[in-house]
Scaffold this motif. Structure first.
Motif, PDB file in Angstrom:
ATOM      1  N   VAL A  31       0.930  -1.161   0.080  1.00 42.62           N
ATOM      2  CA  VAL A  31      -0.063  -0.002   0.092  1.00 42.62           C
ATOM      3  C   VAL A  31       0.944   1.138   0.067  1.00 42.62           C
ATOM      4  CG1 VAL A  31      -1.620   1.388   1.471  1.00 42.62           C
ATOM      5  CG2 VAL A  31      -2.178  -1.032   1.046  1.00 42.62           C
ATOM      6  N   MET A  32       1.929   1.198   0.932  1.00 38.12           N
ATOM      7  CA  MET A  32       2.919   2.521   0.733  1.00 38.12           C
ATOM      8  C   MET A  32       3.589   2.507  -0.422  1.00 38.12           C
ATOM      9  SD  MET A  32       2.161   4.077   3.735  1.00 38.12           S
ATOM     10  CE  MET A  32       0.871   3.498   4.093  1.00 38.12           C
ATOM     11  N   ALA A  33       3.733   1.917  -1.212  1.00 35.88           N
ATOM     12  CA  ALA A  33       4.628   1.614  -2.565  1.00 35.88           C
ATOM     13  C   ALA A  33       3.746   2.370  -3.835  1.00 35.88           C
ATOM     14  CB  ALA A  33       5.243   0.526  -2.975  1.00 35.88           C
ATOM     15  N   LYS A  39      -2.310   7.503  -0.100  1.00 37.13           N
ATOM     16  CA  LYS A  39      -3.118   8.811   0.261  1.00 37.13           C
ATOM     17  C   LYS A  39      -4.386   7.991   0.858  1.00 37.13           C
ATOM     18  CE  LYS A  39      -4.760  13.226  -0.661  1.00 37.13           C
ATOM     19  NZ  LYS A  39      -5.676  12.983   0.377  1.00 37.13           N
ATOM     20  N   MET A  40      -4.997   7.232   0.264  1.00 41.55           N
ATOM     21  CA  MET A  40      -6.198   6.902   0.538  1.00 41.55           C
ATOM     22  C   MET A  40      -6.445   6.143   2.044  1.00 41.55           C
ATOM     23  SD  MET A  40      -8.630   4.298  -1.960  1.00 41.55           S
ATOM     24  CE  MET A  40      -8.846   5.300  -3.373  1.00 41.55           C
ATOM     25  N   PHE A  41      -5.339   5.457   2.368  1.00 42.82           N
ATOM     26  CA  PHE A  41      -5.219   4.742   3.281  1.00 42.82           C
ATOM     27  C   PHE A  41      -4.826   5.861   4.618  1.00 42.82           C
ATOM     28  CE2 PHE A  41      -2.707   2.442   6.678  1.00 42.82           C
ATOM     29  CZ  PHE A  41      -3.482   1.481   7.022  1.00 42.82           C
ATOM     30  N   GLU A  42      -4.039   6.678   4.394  1.00 46.12           N
ATOM     31  CA  GLU A  42      -3.954   7.839   5.208  1.00 46.12           C
ATOM     32  C   GLU A  42      -5.150   8.530   5.543  1.00 46.12           C
ATOM     33  OE1 GLU A  42       0.951   8.039   4.452  1.00 46.12           O
ATOM     34  OE2 GLU A  42      -0.290   9.479   3.668  1.00 46.12           O
ATOM     35  N   ASP A  43      -5.870   9.061   4.629  1.00 44.16           N
ATOM     36  CA  ASP A  43      -7.035   9.790   4.783  1.00 44.16           C
ATOM     37  C   ASP A  43      -8.110   8.978   5.773  1.00 44.16           C
ATOM     38  OD1 ASP A  43      -6.297  11.714   3.146  1.00 44.16           O
ATOM     39  OD2 ASP A  43      -7.602  11.185   1.522  1.00 44.16           O
ATOM     40  N   THR A  75     -15.023   3.471   0.512  1.00 47.77           N
ATOM     41  CA  THR A  75     -13.799   3.745  -0.601  1.00 47.77           C
ATOM     42  C   THR A  75     -12.642   2.863  -0.334  1.00 47.77           C
ATOM     43  OG1 THR A  75     -14.402   6.123  -0.536  1.00 47.77           O
ATOM     44  CG2 THR A  75     -12.364   5.161  -1.736  1.00 47.77           C
ATOM     45  N   VAL A  76     -12.052   2.492   0.873  1.00 44.78           N
ATOM     46  CA  VAL A  76     -11.104   1.656   1.175  1.00 44.78           C
ATOM     47  C   VAL A  76     -11.431   0.400   1.145  1.00 44.78           C
ATOM     48  CG1 VAL A  76      -9.678   3.713   2.534  1.00 44.78           C
ATOM     49  CG2 VAL A  76     -11.264   1.984   3.895  1.00 44.78           C
ATOM     50  N   LYS A  84      -7.175  -5.858   1.802  1.00 40.24           N
ATOM     51  CA  LYS A  84      -6.164  -6.768   2.130  1.00 40.24           C
ATOM     52  C   LYS A  84      -5.300  -6.460   3.061  1.00 40.24           C
ATOM     53  CE  LYS A  84      -3.464 -10.609   1.206  1.00 40.24           C
ATOM     54  NZ  LYS A  84      -2.273 -10.690   0.401  1.00 40.24           N
ATOM     55  N   LEU A  85      -4.771  -5.252   3.323  1.00 42.40           N
ATOM     56  CA  LEU A  85      -3.913  -4.786   4.624  1.00 42.40           C
ATOM     57  C   LEU A  85      -4.993  -4.680   5.725  1.00 42.40           C
ATOM     58  CD1 LEU A  85      -1.849  -3.047   6.098  1.00 42.40           C
ATOM     59  CD2 LEU A  85      -2.475  -1.177   4.817  1.00 42.40           C
ATOM     60  N   MET A  86      -6.248  -4.352   5.718  1.00 43.37           N
ATOM     61  CA  MET A  86      -7.144  -4.416   6.799  1.00 43.37           C
ATOM     62  C   MET A  86      -7.334  -5.599   7.533  1.00 43.37           C
ATOM     63  SD  MET A  86      -9.350  -1.220   5.599  1.00 43.37           S
ATOM     64  CE  MET A  86     -10.791  -1.001   6.797  1.00 43.37           C
ATOM     65  N   GLU A  87      -7.593  -6.618   6.601  1.00 45.37           N
ATOM     66  CA  GLU A  87      -7.437  -8.136   7.105  1.00 45.37           C
ATOM     67  C   GLU A  87      -6.263  -8.424   7.557  1.00 45.37           C
ATOM     68  OE1 GLU A  87      -7.990 -12.035   4.358  1.00 45.37           O
ATOM     69  OE2 GLU A  87      -9.031 -10.410   3.522  1.00 45.37           O
TER      70      GLU A  87
END
Ligand code: CA
Ligand code: CA
Lengths: 116, 116
Positions: A31-33, A39-43, A75-76, A84-87
């Protein structure tokens, strides 16, 4: 009798090497790459922290804010890499909660024993 | 590579055998064996839980309740065995917080690394 700090460090190492942590790390780095996903995750994170802080301070949360938060979550959830990250975060949370239950057992037993 | 559950159980054993836990256990049992101290301590605990629940639910806490809580705290602080127990609880909290910091280091590093 094992030393507490040694045992804690051994546990830290085991967590670091676990599939749960390694999978989370990979999902997070993916996600960070990606600038858009990042940006979406940070929001999403910022919106959550903001609402939590308001709630903790006993401030009122407006309909508008709830609606905004709902949309950000929607959205996320539709973004494959972020969901996937949230899982993976959820999986690691389960692991950490299990560990926490294990190591607080002595306290549970002490404070539970003489309740009745 | 150590297994997580084995490491957690070893840490639990180390906590159970620690001076911090054994001192807390002794202080708790001393208070529980004394009817007056036991009642006083339970009143203190119940008052705290009540206020915490109100705060979490965003309910207003009245001046009267704050005053009552202040008096309960004052009373238990003047009771030698209860203040000893509260001191031992504080010591164990420090220990548990240190452990918690150690085992969540992998997460700290992961989520901290790409913040900047
Ligand atoms: Ca980038
Ligand atoms: Ca008794």
């Amino acid at each position: 009798m094992a030393n507490i700090q040694d045992s804690a460090q051994q546990l830290e190492e085991a967590i670091r090497n676990s599939d749960e942590f390694q999978n989370l790390k990979q999902a997070y780095e993916t996600v960070m790459a990606d600038e858009v996903a990042k940006k979406m995750f940070e929001d999403f994170r910022n919106t959550q922290i903001e609402l939590q802080e308001k709630q903790m301070q006993g401030q009122e949360i407006t309909e508008e804010e709830i609606e905004k938060a709902r949309k950000v979550v929607e959205t996320v959830q539709q973004h494959d890499q972020i969901s996937k990250l949230m899982e993976q975060e959820q999986n690691l949370n389960v692991l950490i909660n299990d560990i926490s239950k294990t190591i607080t057992k002595p306290l549970e037993e002490l404070y539970g024993a003489q309740e009745q």
